[in-house]
Enzyme design. Sequence first.
Site, PDB file in Angstrom:
ATOM      1  N   ARG A 110     -13.135  -9.779  15.360  1.00 22.10           N
ATOM      2  CA  ARG A 110     -13.607 -10.005  17.022  1.00 22.10           C
ATOM      3  C   ARG A 110     -14.276  -8.811  17.415  1.00 22.10           C
ATOM      4  O   ARG A 110     -14.091  -7.680  16.902  1.00 22.10           O
ATOM      5  CB  ARG A 110     -12.410 -10.556  17.608  1.00 22.10           C
ATOM      6  N   GLU A 144       0.728  -1.351  -0.028  1.00 26.68           N
ATOM      7  CA  GLU A 144       0.624  -0.173   0.139  1.00 26.68           C
ATOM      8  C   GLU A 144       0.795   1.249  -0.014  1.00 26.68           C
ATOM      9  O   GLU A 144       1.985   1.221   0.375  1.00 26.68           O
ATOM     10  CB  GLU A 144      -0.919   0.207   1.444  1.00 26.68           C
TER      11      GLU A 144
HETATM   12  P1  ADP Z   1      -2.151  -4.780  11.862  1.00 29.79           P
HETATM   13  O1  ADP Z   1      -3.906  -5.682  12.025  1.00 29.79           O
HETATM   14  O2  ADP Z   1      -1.712  -5.239  12.368  1.00 29.79           O
HETATM   15  O3  ADP Z   1      -3.187  -4.385  13.901  1.00 29.79           O
HETATM   16  P2  ADP Z   1      -3.201  -2.647  10.362  1.00 29.79           P
HETATM   17  O4  ADP Z   1      -3.201  -3.075   8.807  1.00 29.79           O
HETATM   18  O5  ADP Z   1      -4.605  -2.453  11.214  1.00 29.79           O
HETATM   19  O6  ADP Z   1      -2.259  -4.124  10.745  1.00 29.79           O
HETATM   20  O7  ADP Z   1      -2.457  -1.374  10.435  1.00 29.79           O
HETATM   21  C1  ADP Z   1      -2.276  -1.020  11.762  1.00 29.79           C
HETATM   22  C2  ADP Z   1      -1.701   0.284  11.686  1.00 29.79           C
HETATM   23  O8  ADP Z   1      -0.523   0.753  10.834  1.00 29.79           O
HETATM   24  C3  ADP Z   1      -2.886   1.714  11.211  1.00 29.79           C
HETATM   25  O9  ADP Z   1      -3.569   1.894  12.652  1.00 29.79           O
HETATM   26  C4  ADP Z   1      -2.128   2.355  11.081  1.00 29.79           C
HETATM   27  O10 ADP Z   1      -1.471   3.810  12.042  1.00 29.79           O
HETATM   28  C5  ADP Z   1      -0.431   2.351  10.429  1.00 29.79           C
HETATM   29  N1  ADP Z   1      -0.484   1.609   8.805  1.00 29.79           N
HETATM   30  C6  ADP Z   1      -1.229   0.945   7.536  1.00 29.79           C
HETATM   31  N2  ADP Z   1      -1.342   1.307   6.580  1.00 29.79           N
HETATM   32  C7  ADP Z   1      -1.297   2.693   7.075  1.00 29.79           C
HETATM   33  C8  ADP Z   1      -0.532   3.264   5.237  1.00 29.79           C
HETATM   34  N3  ADP Z   1      -0.989   1.988   4.316  1.00 29.79           N
HETATM   35  N4  ADP Z   1      -0.459   3.957   5.566  1.00 29.79           N
HETATM   36  C9  ADP Z   1       0.118   4.869   6.728  1.00 29.79           C
HETATM   37  N5  ADP Z   1      -0.059   3.736   7.584  1.00 29.79           N
HETATM   38  C10 ADP Z   1      -0.649   2.812   7.513  1.00 29.79           C
END
Ligand code: ADP
Length: 451
Positions: free
Chosen positions: A292, A200
Amino acid sequence: MFKKVLIANRGEIALRVIRACRELGIETVAVYSEADRESLHVRFADDDVCIGPPPSRLSYLRIPNLIAAAEITGADAIHPGYGFLAESAEFAETCEASNIAFIGPTAEQIRLMGDKAAARKLATELGIPVVPGSLGAVEDADAAVKVAEELGYPVIIKAAAGGGGKGMRVARDAAAFQQAFSLARNEALAAFGSAEVYIEKYLDRPRHIEIQVMGDRYGKVVHLCERDCSVQRRHQKVVEEAPSPALDQKMRERMGEAAVKAASRISYVGAGTVEFLLDPDGHFYFMEMNTRIQVEHPVTEMVTNFDLVKEQIRVAAGERVQLHLKGNRVRGHAIECRVNAEDPFRNFQPSPGTITAFHPPGGPGVRVDTHIYAGYTVPPYYDSLIAKVIVHGRDRQEALARMHQALDSFIVEGITTNIPFLQRVIRHPDFEAGNVDTKFLEREPGLFKPE
Ligand code: ADP
């Protein structure tokens, strides 16, 4: 309704589920590892079973042990809490095959949303904006570089099976990409058993905003507005609040609709969370769906007056969703701080040990979800969360004042906690102004320095 629920978890969430069961008149079974013999969830449950030695892979993650514990005690349902097996499709499947209800979505729904690359595809098909990036998982390093070049740096490489901030790597330029890519793949393989990753665009200053949803077996899905979880350290949540200071009613409704659309598409059953990133220009992007109950669910409970855990149990038992939020409006403002047994001024090193004195905060609008007590020993084997302090006020200002009061009067002695760090965070002018994004803590090294 169920007669007896086994809670396949420990700590504060096990207690939370026991409370919900009590109110519903359901008996409970606690399971515990040898390290958790003295835990409150064991004491408060009607029945208890030791399921193995301290390491979670030998106890809380052992599906056969949990099923056996349910069968021995005559439990007709299992609540997985969060973490451990909460998002294991295999566990949900095994429960059903053993004639035990799994309090959560179906195995198929868990599997679909657990593949974050597949979930992105689904959102795209529904016309929900996703963070620009690869459509599914990337085949190999060459394909990955191509995607990264097209997006422009920085990019983030994420494990398709990821969760808990693991298996994610940021690459700031082409030179760093190759290494970040292979690190992410290796980390993903080690943590989740799959090296599949997707890419991404790494957004500059996003806020993390998530929508709480709840669905029933009759195809109805409702949303209960948002939580703002932008205060993060290493992509892990530290402070959460509802409503988000960044959303107006129109945005709230648009994001809520998008979340309901995604969940409805798969006839989602149970509590779930659709996570989005919101950029400073007000564009939001679907990130993933968690299948969940979340750690931060109490902030939604405080502003809606709903009991999400009781509702999870009810819909799992085949009842219809009863929650209805009039006009998508919440009541007042809630904030949660995660209190951990760790030393914030020594790189958040875990600080297990015996608690010698304990006095939780209280007063109007203050809720503490915790499993610790004076004399309790925090074991070194599990995550370091020891309490959640949740406050509710008529508005954000009152909630903030209550959080100051609550953290300042929270006494935990014998171990080191992150309370002094949380006190600093909530007093920071940017947090006070509601003006934070996911990189806020990264920009403030001063918050991590000892006095
Ligand atoms: P996980 O499931 O491991 O928690 P997430 O996909 O929910 O991972 O992402 C966790 C955090 O990582 C997000 O809340 C954000 O802070 C950061 N993050 C994830 N993707 C992006 C992105 N494309 N750009 C900026 N920050 C991101």
